[in-house]
Design a protein around this motif. Sequence first.
Motif, PDB file in Angstrom:
ATOM      1  N   LYS A   7       0.825  -1.205   0.000  1.00  9.49           N
ATOM      2  CA  LYS A   7       0.000   0.000   0.000  1.00  9.49           C
ATOM      3  C   LYS A   7       0.863   1.260   0.000  1.00  9.49           C
ATOM      4  O   LYS A   7       0.510   2.276  -0.607  1.00  9.49           O
ATOM      5  CB  LYS A   7      -0.953  -0.010   1.203  1.00  9.49           C
ATOM      6  N   THR A   8       2.008   1.197   0.661  1.00 11.81           N
ATOM      7  CA  THR A   8       2.931   2.326   0.642  1.00 11.81           C
ATOM      8  C   THR A   8       3.462   2.568  -0.763  1.00 11.81           C
ATOM      9  O   THR A   8       3.565   3.710  -1.222  1.00 11.81           O
ATOM     10  CB  THR A   8       4.099   2.083   1.608  1.00 11.81           C
ATOM     11  N   LEU A   9       3.793   1.480  -1.462  1.00 12.77           N
ATOM     12  CA  LEU A   9       4.250   1.607  -2.845  1.00 12.77           C
ATOM     13  C   LEU A   9       3.145   2.154  -3.739  1.00 12.77           C
ATOM     14  O   LEU A   9       3.384   3.001  -4.609  1.00 12.77           O
ATOM     15  CB  LEU A   9       4.725   0.246  -3.370  1.00 12.77           C
ATOM     16  N   LEU A  10       1.925   1.698  -3.524  1.00  8.93           N
ATOM     17  CA  LEU A  10       0.791   2.204  -4.299  1.00  8.93           C
ATOM     18  C   LEU A  10       0.606   3.696  -4.064  1.00  8.93           C
ATOM     19  O   LEU A  10       0.345   4.462  -5.005  1.00  8.93           O
ATOM     20  CB  LEU A  10      -0.484   1.451  -3.917  1.00  8.93           C
ATOM     21  N   ALA A  11       0.766   4.111  -2.825  1.00  7.32           N
ATOM     22  CA  ALA A  11       0.637   5.538  -2.510  1.00  7.32           C
ATOM     23  C   ALA A  11       1.744   6.341  -3.180  1.00  7.32           C
ATOM     24  O   ALA A  11       1.524   7.468  -3.636  1.00  7.32           O
ATOM     25  CB  ALA A  11       0.665   5.744  -0.993  1.00  7.32           C
ATOM     26  N   SER A  15       1.235   9.407  -5.835  1.00  6.84           N
ATOM     27  CA  SER A  15       1.779  10.741  -5.594  1.00  6.84           C
ATOM     28  C   SER A  15       2.708  11.213  -6.708  1.00  6.84           C
ATOM     29  O   SER A  15       3.005  12.400  -6.816  1.00  6.84           O
ATOM     30  CB  SER A  15       2.543  10.755  -4.265  1.00  6.84           C
ATOM     31  N   GLY A  16       3.200  10.266  -7.522  1.00  6.67           N
ATOM     32  CA  GLY A  16       4.120  10.621  -8.597  1.00  6.67           C
ATOM     33  C   GLY A  16       5.581  10.425  -8.250  1.00  6.67           C
ATOM     34  O   GLY A  16       6.447  10.562  -9.117  1.00  6.67           O
ATOM     35  N   LYS A  17       5.869  10.112  -7.019  1.00  4.64           N
ATOM     36  CA  LYS A  17       7.256   9.869  -6.620  1.00  4.64           C
ATOM     37  C   LYS A  17       7.777   8.575  -7.236  1.00  4.64           C
ATOM     38  O   LYS A  17       8.937   8.465  -7.629  1.00  4.64           O
ATOM     39  CB  LYS A  17       7.351   9.815  -5.092  1.00  4.64           C
ATOM     40  N   ILE A  18       6.911   7.567  -7.308  1.00  5.38           N
ATOM     41  CA  ILE A  18       7.278   6.267  -7.867  1.00  5.38           C
ATOM     42  C   ILE A  18       6.611   6.108  -9.229  1.00  5.38           C
ATOM     43  O   ILE A  18       5.403   6.316  -9.374  1.00  5.38           O
ATOM     44  CB  ILE A  18       6.860   5.123  -6.932  1.00  5.38           C
ATOM     45  N   VAL A  19       7.402   5.740 -10.229  1.00  2.00           N
ATOM     46  CA  VAL A  19       6.922   5.607 -11.604  1.00  2.00           C
ATOM     47  C   VAL A  19       6.636   4.137 -11.910  1.00  2.00           C
ATOM     48  O   VAL A  19       7.510   3.283 -11.709  1.00  2.00           O
ATOM     49  CB  VAL A  19       7.973   6.140 -12.597  1.00  2.00           C
ATOM     50  N   PRO A  20       5.432   3.797 -12.402  1.00  2.00           N
ATOM     51  CA  PRO A  20       5.175   2.415 -12.798  1.00  2.00           C
ATOM     52  C   PRO A  20       5.974   2.062 -14.053  1.00  2.00           C
ATOM     53  O   PRO A  20       6.000   2.830 -15.012  1.00  2.00           O
ATOM     54  CB  PRO A  20       3.676   2.392 -13.096  1.00  2.00           C
ATOM     55  N   TYR A  21       6.610   0.899 -14.025  1.00  4.40           N
ATOM     56  CA  TYR A  21       7.373   0.395 -15.166  1.00  4.40           C
ATOM     57  C   TYR A  21       6.793  -0.978 -15.485  1.00  4.40           C
ATOM     58  O   TYR A  21       6.993  -1.935 -14.746  1.00  4.40           O
ATOM     59  CB  TYR A  21       8.856   0.306 -14.780  1.00  4.40           C
ATOM     60  N   ARG A 214      13.559  10.188  -9.482  1.00  5.91           N
ATOM     61  CA  ARG A 214      12.381   9.327  -9.406  1.00  5.91           C
ATOM     62  C   ARG A 214      12.772   7.931  -8.926  1.00  5.91           C
ATOM     63  O   ARG A 214      13.932   7.522  -8.985  1.00  5.91           O
ATOM     64  CB  ARG A 214      11.706   9.214 -10.777  1.00  5.91           C
ATOM     65  N   GLN A 215      11.766   7.205  -8.466  1.00  2.50           N
ATOM     66  CA  GLN A 215      11.921   5.793  -8.146  1.00  2.50           C
ATOM     67  C   GLN A 215      10.908   5.014  -8.966  1.00  2.50           C
ATOM     68  O   GLN A 215       9.956   5.601  -9.511  1.00  2.50           O
ATOM     69  CB  GLN A 215      11.717   5.560  -6.644  1.00  2.50           C
ATOM     70  N   TYR A 216      11.086   3.710  -9.061  1.00  2.34           N
ATOM     71  CA  TYR A 216      10.304   2.918 -10.002  1.00  2.34           C
ATOM     72  C   TYR A 216       9.726   1.678  -9.340  1.00  2.34           C
ATOM     73  O   TYR A 216      10.363   1.059  -8.487  1.00  2.34           O
ATOM     74  CB  TYR A 216      11.169   2.521 -11.203  1.00  2.34           C
ATOM     75  N   LEU A 217       8.525   1.335  -9.756  1.00  5.13           N
ATOM     76  CA  LEU A 217       7.904   0.086  -9.348  1.00  5.13           C
ATOM     77  C   LEU A 217       7.805  -0.791 -10.589  1.00  5.13           C
ATOM     78  O   LEU A 217       7.041  -0.486 -11.515  1.00  5.13           O
ATOM     79  CB  LEU A 217       6.517   0.321  -8.748  1.00  5.13           C
ATOM     80  N   PHE A 218       8.602  -1.854 -10.631  1.00  2.00           N
ATOM     81  CA  PHE A 218       8.648  -2.744 -11.783  1.00  2.00           C
ATOM     82  C   PHE A 218       7.573  -3.810 -11.622  1.00  2.00           C
ATOM     83  O   PHE A 218       7.641  -4.641 -10.713  1.00  2.00           O
ATOM     84  CB  PHE A 218      10.043  -3.364 -11.907  1.00  2.00           C
ATOM     85  N   PRO A 242      16.847   4.032  -2.964  1.00  2.00           N
ATOM     86  CA  PRO A 242      17.037   3.001  -3.977  1.00  2.00           C
ATOM     87  C   PRO A 242      16.323   3.363  -5.271  1.00  2.00           C
ATOM     88  O   PRO A 242      15.399   4.182  -5.281  1.00  2.00           O
ATOM     89  CB  PRO A 242      16.416   1.763  -3.332  1.00  2.00           C
ATOM     90  N   LYS A 243      16.760   2.725  -6.354  1.00  2.00           N
ATOM     91  CA  LYS A 243      16.152   3.007  -7.657  1.00  2.00           C
ATOM     92  C   LYS A 243      14.689   2.602  -7.671  1.00  2.00           C
ATOM     93  O   LYS A 243      13.865   3.255  -8.314  1.00  2.00           O
ATOM     94  CB  LYS A 243      16.910   2.279  -8.764  1.00  2.00           C
ATOM     95  N   GLY A 244      14.364   1.515  -6.973  1.00  2.00           N
ATOM     96  CA  GLY A 244      12.964   1.098  -6.965  1.00  2.00           C
ATOM     97  C   GLY A 244      12.765  -0.295  -6.420  1.00  2.00           C
ATOM     98  O   GLY A 244      13.632  -0.844  -5.723  1.00  2.00           O
TER      99      GLY A 244
END
Length: 286
Positions: A7-11, A15-21, A214-218, A242-244
């Motif tokens: 849920k933290t990653l989803l948030a 918010s735009g801090k984490i970019v979906p990849y 930015r950070q990324y969620l792969f 970390p990168k993501g």
Amino acid sequence: MSDMTLKTLLAGVESGKIVPYLGAGALQGSVDKATGQPIPADSDSLILAMNNGKPMSSRLMWEFARAAMDVELKKGRKAVHRFLEETYGNRQWTRAPIHDWLASIKPQYVIDINRDTQLQDTYADQPHTLVRGTARIAGTNYRFTLNEYSGSNGYREVTQEEVNPELPVLFKPMGSPRPDSVYIASDADYVDYITELMGGFAIPSFLKEYRKGRQYLFIGMRFQRDTERMVMSDITYAADEPKGWALIPQATDKEKRYCARQGIEIISADVNDLLTAAGLAPAEAA
């Protein structure tokens, strides 16, 4: 991996801090509307679909780019593009559940290495900027196309200077069939694209600035093949630390070593775990 951490990653994505990849696994649950067959997205399924359901040699089965190069050498580059156009431009697919989640939050920036149009469909109700990778083209030093989507008027080509910074950006480095057929597929395509990616000519200047920190969620992304790893490494240049995070339920030792070097934390979870944390129904297994 706890539900609270997901849920933290989803948030973070919202918010735009984490970019979906998005990798091939993000299309889990998408099937042909007529036949019920799963959409070919990962390397093996693409090779089988391109070769009429038959395996190719073990050397060629290792990676779609290698198999596509073999087809290109025997039948021409257009043969590979016809296959991709037929697969992603002409066939009708059901929607992958991950795109329902993306539709609910509409991130400002999404990277999608799949070649289908579902991400573009997700943003079809609002203006956006589409960036797609190109290769082996003449008349320009750049290896990308830029289009702005305005709704009823569809896409129009724009220059880097004309890009509206307020619009969401959809980055599809491997291309798509819309608004025209643009694909990165064979080894030769990847060599040209990655060379220019490393030189800074395959990413628009505004994205080079936007991606800093930015950070990324792969999601649905594996790190076993060199081409996808090289593309990812250059696209995510100048990331935060970390990168993501990568959702990989059963990571190989090779993936663990690579992600450790890249500063990517492996999360023992999959697409369905993410959907559950987002309050959505899981994708049906193929």
